[in-house]
Scaffold this motif. Sequence first.
Motif, PDB file in Angstrom:
ATOM      1  N   PRO A  30     -54.127 -18.455 -21.300  1.00 36.54           N
ATOM      2  CA  PRO A  30     -55.205 -18.978 -22.149  1.00 36.54           C
ATOM      3  C   PRO A  30     -54.834 -18.924 -23.623  1.00 36.54           C
ATOM      4  CG  PRO A  30     -55.760 -16.792 -21.326  1.00 36.54           C
ATOM      5  CD  PRO A  30     -54.532 -17.230 -20.590  1.00 36.54           C
ATOM      6  N   MET A  31     -55.447 -19.797 -24.417  1.00 38.53           N
ATOM      7  CA  MET A  31     -55.240 -19.816 -25.862  1.00 38.53           C
ATOM      8  C   MET A  31     -56.598 -19.615 -26.522  1.00 38.53           C
ATOM      9  SD  MET A  31     -52.339 -22.612 -26.739  1.00 38.53           S
ATOM     10  CE  MET A  31     -53.387 -24.037 -26.648  1.00 38.53           C
ATOM     11  N   GLN A  32     -56.937 -18.369 -26.777  1.00 35.64           N
ATOM     12  CA  GLN A  32     -58.231 -18.080 -27.395  1.00 35.64           C
ATOM     13  C   GLN A  32     -58.277 -18.644 -28.804  1.00 35.64           C
ATOM     14  OE1 GLN A  32     -56.516 -15.490 -25.894  1.00 35.64           O
ATOM     15  NE2 GLN A  32     -57.773 -15.269 -24.060  1.00 35.64           N
ATOM     16  N   ALA A  33     -59.452 -19.140 -29.167  1.00 35.35           N
ATOM     17  CA  ALA A  33     -59.640 -19.656 -30.521  1.00 35.35           C
ATOM     18  C   ALA A  33     -59.714 -18.505 -31.504  1.00 35.35           C
ATOM     19  CB  ALA A  33     -60.929 -20.478 -30.588  1.00 35.35           C
ATOM     20  N   ALA A  34     -59.571 -18.841 -32.769  1.00 34.66           N
ATOM     21  CA  ALA A  34     -59.747 -17.835 -33.810  1.00 34.66           C
ATOM     22  C   ALA A  34     -61.172 -17.285 -33.715  1.00 34.66           C
ATOM     23  CB  ALA A  34     -59.499 -18.453 -35.187  1.00 34.66           C
ATOM     24  N   ASP A  35     -61.375 -16.095 -34.253  1.00 35.36           N
ATOM     25  CA  ASP A  35     -62.685 -15.457 -34.158  1.00 35.36           C
ATOM     26  C   ASP A  35     -63.774 -16.434 -34.598  1.00 35.36           C
ATOM     27  OD1 ASP A  35     -61.513 -13.187 -33.288  1.00 35.36           O
ATOM     28  OD2 ASP A  35     -61.445 -12.225 -35.256  1.00 35.36           O
ATOM     29  N   PRO A  36     -64.878 -16.535 -33.851  1.00 33.40           N
ATOM     30  CA  PRO A  36     -65.918 -17.511 -34.172  1.00 33.40           C
ATOM     31  C   PRO A  36     -66.589 -17.260 -35.508  1.00 33.40           C
ATOM     32  CG  PRO A  36     -66.657 -16.010 -32.449  1.00 33.40           C
ATOM     33  CD  PRO A  36     -65.189 -15.759 -32.649  1.00 33.40           C
ATOM     34  N   SER A  37     -66.556 -16.026 -35.984  1.00 33.25           N
ATOM     35  CA  SER A  37     -67.189 -15.705 -37.256  1.00 33.25           C
ATOM     36  C   SER A  37     -66.196 -15.857 -38.395  1.00 33.25           C
ATOM     37  CB  SER A  37     -67.735 -14.275 -37.228  1.00 33.25           C
ATOM     38  OG  SER A  37     -66.690 -13.356 -36.944  1.00 33.25           O
ATOM     39  N   SER A  79     -75.601 -36.531 -24.676  1.00 32.58           N
ATOM     40  CA  SER A  79     -77.046 -36.485 -24.451  1.00 32.58           C
ATOM     41  C   SER A  79     -77.471 -35.199 -23.748  1.00 32.58           C
ATOM     42  CB  SER A  79     -77.485 -37.681 -23.615  1.00 32.58           C
ATOM     43  OG  SER A  79     -76.917 -37.616 -22.300  1.00 32.58           O
ATOM     44  N   VAL A  80     -76.489 -34.456 -23.223  1.00 35.72           N
ATOM     45  CA  VAL A  80     -76.819 -33.231 -22.507  1.00 35.72           C
ATOM     46  C   VAL A  80     -77.432 -32.220 -23.472  1.00 35.72           C
ATOM     47  CG1 VAL A  80     -74.512 -32.279 -22.854  1.00 35.72           C
ATOM     48  CG2 VAL A  80     -75.900 -31.431 -20.968  1.00 35.72           C
ATOM     49  N   GLU A  81     -78.458 -31.530 -23.002  1.00 30.29           N
ATOM     50  CA  GLU A  81     -79.132 -30.512 -23.813  1.00 30.29           C
ATOM     51  C   GLU A  81     -79.342 -29.260 -22.964  1.00 30.29           C
ATOM     52  OE1 GLU A  81     -80.120 -29.805 -26.762  1.00 30.29           O
ATOM     53  OE2 GLU A  81     -79.724 -31.662 -27.832  1.00 30.29           O
ATOM     54  N   ASN A  82     -78.971 -28.125 -23.499  1.00 29.51           N
ATOM     55  CA  ASN A  82     -79.260 -26.846 -22.856  1.00 29.51           C
ATOM     56  C   ASN A  82     -79.200 -25.756 -23.907  1.00 29.51           C
ATOM     57  OD1 ASN A  82     -76.467 -25.967 -23.100  1.00 29.51           O
ATOM     58  ND2 ASN A  82     -76.010 -27.319 -21.353  1.00 29.51           N
ATOM     59  N   ASP A  83     -79.562 -24.544 -23.530  1.00 27.95           N
ATOM     60  CA  ASP A  83     -79.621 -23.442 -24.491  1.00 27.95           C
ATOM     61  C   ASP A  83     -78.256 -23.112 -25.067  1.00 27.95           C
ATOM     62  OD1 ASP A  83     -82.341 -23.208 -24.216  1.00 27.95           O
ATOM     63  OD2 ASP A  83     -82.244 -21.574 -22.732  1.00 27.95           O
ATOM     64  N   ARG A  84     -77.206 -23.272 -24.267  1.00 28.79           N
ATOM     65  CA  ARG A  84     -75.868 -22.931 -24.754  1.00 28.79           C
ATOM     66  C   ARG A  84     -75.456 -23.852 -25.905  1.00 28.79           C
ATOM     67  NH1 ARG A  84     -73.004 -22.775 -18.956  1.00 28.79           N
ATOM     68  NH2 ARG A  84     -71.067 -22.774 -20.170  1.00 28.79           N
ATOM     69  N   ILE A  85     -75.832 -25.108 -25.829  1.00 29.16           N
ATOM     70  CA  ILE A  85     -75.525 -26.045 -26.918  1.00 29.16           C
ATOM     71  C   ILE A  85     -76.430 -25.780 -28.111  1.00 29.16           C
ATOM     72  CG2 ILE A  85     -75.519 -28.462 -27.615  1.00 29.16           C
ATOM     73  CD1 ILE A  85     -74.811 -29.177 -24.714  1.00 29.16           C
ATOM     74  N   ARG A  86     -77.736 -25.564 -27.841  1.00 25.18           N
ATOM     75  CA  ARG A  86     -78.685 -25.349 -28.940  1.00 25.18           C
ATOM     76  C   ARG A  86     -78.333 -24.121 -29.770  1.00 25.18           C
ATOM     77  NH1 ARG A  86     -82.448 -27.761 -25.386  1.00 25.18           N
ATOM     78  NH2 ARG A  86     -82.750 -25.806 -24.251  1.00 25.18           N
ATOM     79  N   VAL A  87     -77.877 -23.067 -29.106  1.00 26.92           N
ATOM     80  CA  VAL A  87     -77.504 -21.850 -29.847  1.00 26.92           C
ATOM     81  C   VAL A  87     -76.407 -22.160 -30.860  1.00 26.92           C
ATOM     82  CG1 VAL A  87     -76.318 -19.639 -29.614  1.00 26.92           C
ATOM     83  CG2 VAL A  87     -78.236 -20.171 -28.116  1.00 26.92           C
ATOM     84  N   GLN A  88     -75.398 -22.903 -30.435  1.00 28.43           N
ATOM     85  CA  GLN A  88     -74.298 -23.240 -31.336  1.00 28.43           C
ATOM     86  C   GLN A  88     -74.761 -24.183 -32.443  1.00 28.43           C
ATOM     87  OE1 GLN A  88     -71.514 -21.657 -31.114  1.00 28.43           O
ATOM     88  NE2 GLN A  88     -71.934 -20.696 -29.132  1.00 28.43           N
ATOM     89  N   GLU A 234     -66.345 -16.247 -23.793  1.00 27.70           N
ATOM     90  CA  GLU A 234     -65.872 -17.077 -24.905  1.00 27.70           C
ATOM     91  C   GLU A 234     -65.788 -18.541 -24.492  1.00 27.70           C
ATOM     92  OE1 GLU A 234     -61.757 -17.887 -27.344  1.00 27.70           O
ATOM     93  OE2 GLU A 234     -62.249 -15.806 -26.891  1.00 27.70           O
ATOM     94  N   THR A 235     -65.319 -18.789 -23.256  1.00 29.04           N
ATOM     95  CA  THR A 235     -65.163 -20.165 -22.781  1.00 29.04           C
ATOM     96  C   THR A 235     -66.521 -20.816 -22.562  1.00 29.04           C
ATOM     97  OG1 THR A 235     -63.135 -19.454 -21.689  1.00 29.04           O
ATOM     98  CG2 THR A 235     -64.004 -21.601 -21.075  1.00 29.04           C
ATOM     99  N   LYS A 236     -67.493 -20.047 -22.105  1.00 33.29           N
ATOM    100  CA  LYS A 236     -68.831 -20.594 -21.878  1.00 33.29           C
ATOM    101  C   LYS A 236     -69.464 -21.050 -23.192  1.00 33.29           C
ATOM    102  CE  LYS A 236     -71.520 -18.662 -18.816  1.00 33.29           C
ATOM    103  NZ  LYS A 236     -72.293 -17.662 -18.037  1.00 33.29           N
ATOM    104  N   ALA A 237     -69.033 -20.462 -24.321  1.00 31.39           N
ATOM    105  CA  ALA A 237     -69.530 -20.885 -25.633  1.00 31.39           C
ATOM    106  C   ALA A 237     -68.626 -21.924 -26.280  1.00 31.39           C
ATOM    107  CB  ALA A 237     -69.656 -19.671 -26.553  1.00 31.39           C
ATOM    108  N   TYR A 238     -67.363 -21.977 -25.842  1.00 26.09           N
ATOM    109  CA  TYR A 238     -66.345 -22.810 -26.482  1.00 26.09           C
ATOM    110  C   TYR A 238     -66.674 -24.305 -26.355  1.00 26.09           C
ATOM    111  CZ  TYR A 238     -61.535 -24.571 -27.287  1.00 26.09           C
ATOM    112  OH  TYR A 238     -60.419 -25.221 -27.750  1.00 26.09           O
ATOM    113  N   VAL A 239     -66.921 -24.762 -25.141  1.00 27.05           N
ATOM    114  CA  VAL A 239     -67.226 -26.177 -24.926  1.00 27.05           C
ATOM    115  C   VAL A 239     -68.561 -26.557 -25.566  1.00 27.05           C
ATOM    116  CG1 VAL A 239     -67.636 -27.958 -23.185  1.00 27.05           C
ATOM    117  CG2 VAL A 239     -65.786 -26.298 -22.859  1.00 27.05           C
TER     118      VAL A 239
END
Length: 533
Positions: A30-37, A79-88, A234-239
Amino acid sequence: MKRLFTVAVLVSMGIMSGCASHHSVDELPPMQAADPSVDDMDLANGMDEPAPVEVDSVASIDNEDLWVRLRAGYGLDLSVENDRIRVQRDWYARHPKYFERVTTRSERYLHYIVEQAEARNMPLELALLPVVESAFDPFAYSHGRAAGPWQFIPSTGDYFGLHRTWWEDQRRDVIKSTNAALDYLQKLANRFDGDWLLALASYNAGGGTVSRAIRKNEEAGKPTDFWSLKLPRETKAYVPKLIAIAQIVQDPDKYDIPLQPIRNEPYFAEVDTGGQIDLAQAAKLADISIEELYLLNPSYNRWATSPDGPHRLLVPADRAERFSLALAELPVDQRMQWARYEIRPGDNLGAIARRNRTTPEVLRSINHLKNNTIIAGRTLLIPGPAAGSDSYTLSADSRLADNQNRQRDGRQKIDHTVRSGDTLWEISRQYKVGVKELARWNNMAPGDKLSIGQTLAVWSKGTGTTTVASRGDNNMVRQVRYSVRNGDSLYAIADRFNVSVNDIRSWNSKVASKRYIQPGQRLTLYVDIRQSY
């Protein structure tokens, strides 16, 4: 000067033919992204934002704005909407200035990325992935040893021919890393039958991780789309993060986030240099700042391009012709500065390299040496910067120095010289700081190896550090490892090194809890080297 599209295709072909690994792409880790913060304070020093685009009307924006072109090439279901997208999306909505700065900063690179993705008929949302990976900071380096705008880890970079040498790290090369990332993403999409969300998840977590999650769902009779899979947090938030960014770019007014127009034209052009060249010299010829040259050519670690190529530089498109003409008039012997060193009895290549801030490998290559054997009386050519070291503000050494010396509130800096057996974990325990913190202060990842003699900056909150710092010149304070001898006491050692007993106790937690010290016990001391002992 070659057309950028033609060059890009050739470079891409070169990447695939130069793979350094025999592993299947499916086996890559895997190639983790840089820290999200990602904080703007941690982005590249001197990374100025390009000048804003001036437009006269809405119509001219539509004709000239790169964002319009990018939206037209969207291919994901936004057009997809869910809590995971809204949080980001809500996070970016709460930080509009951050979003504006990062997307404006993308101007140097985004046109090229869009152009290459279009040529491959890929969804143009992928051009926004460096926002997730690196905040479009070409010098980003993550805790997982990932580097560059696309955050390639070493093994995956090796697979795609992104070479790492003393001179450069091609994971940061704008052209090569972009083409490698798009190659990789296309391979992952092919693996998952064209499902780009699964490809993106695999880019972050690894193809094997995603495949295993799919098999588990299949065995349980569950759906196998991205949203249904059990994946790393991390992956569940990445996409969702990429989708949120794409939604904002699609309709920035809806989310009240300003989006600076970007000209729909190449920001840079590629110029063949024909060989190695000093970057300060090149910046002068192109009539641009050396910071701008480094930001367009962030792969270079030192004061010059790599002697091994590729022999090219990216310069702002409107300076390419000027640079080419000036370069053609520059005598070959003025492209680099060389010193001639006469080898003395007792010299060795390693010592000469250290004195001249280079490596034995570089000296062997330049002087066509087969090994480290050198003969007294003969001459070595040694490369050096044409300008003062302060001029190369975004070289690896300068970026390291800036980061190590950046003030941290409530902390005092200690210079720790690495000794045999040291590890980041042991050093962090010694100074009571976090391993990730220690690595971040020194432009490293926690898993990076240390070199004996390497100097690390430690920003400590310890009381002992404050005592040392109060003496004045921190550069005169050095760490000493003292082995307790027969007859020693804390008072005798403190007197000998002109420190206090409380200092010694604060620097050595095991001593603080014991009344006596024992022969052979090792103590850490911070002493002023101007004192005589």
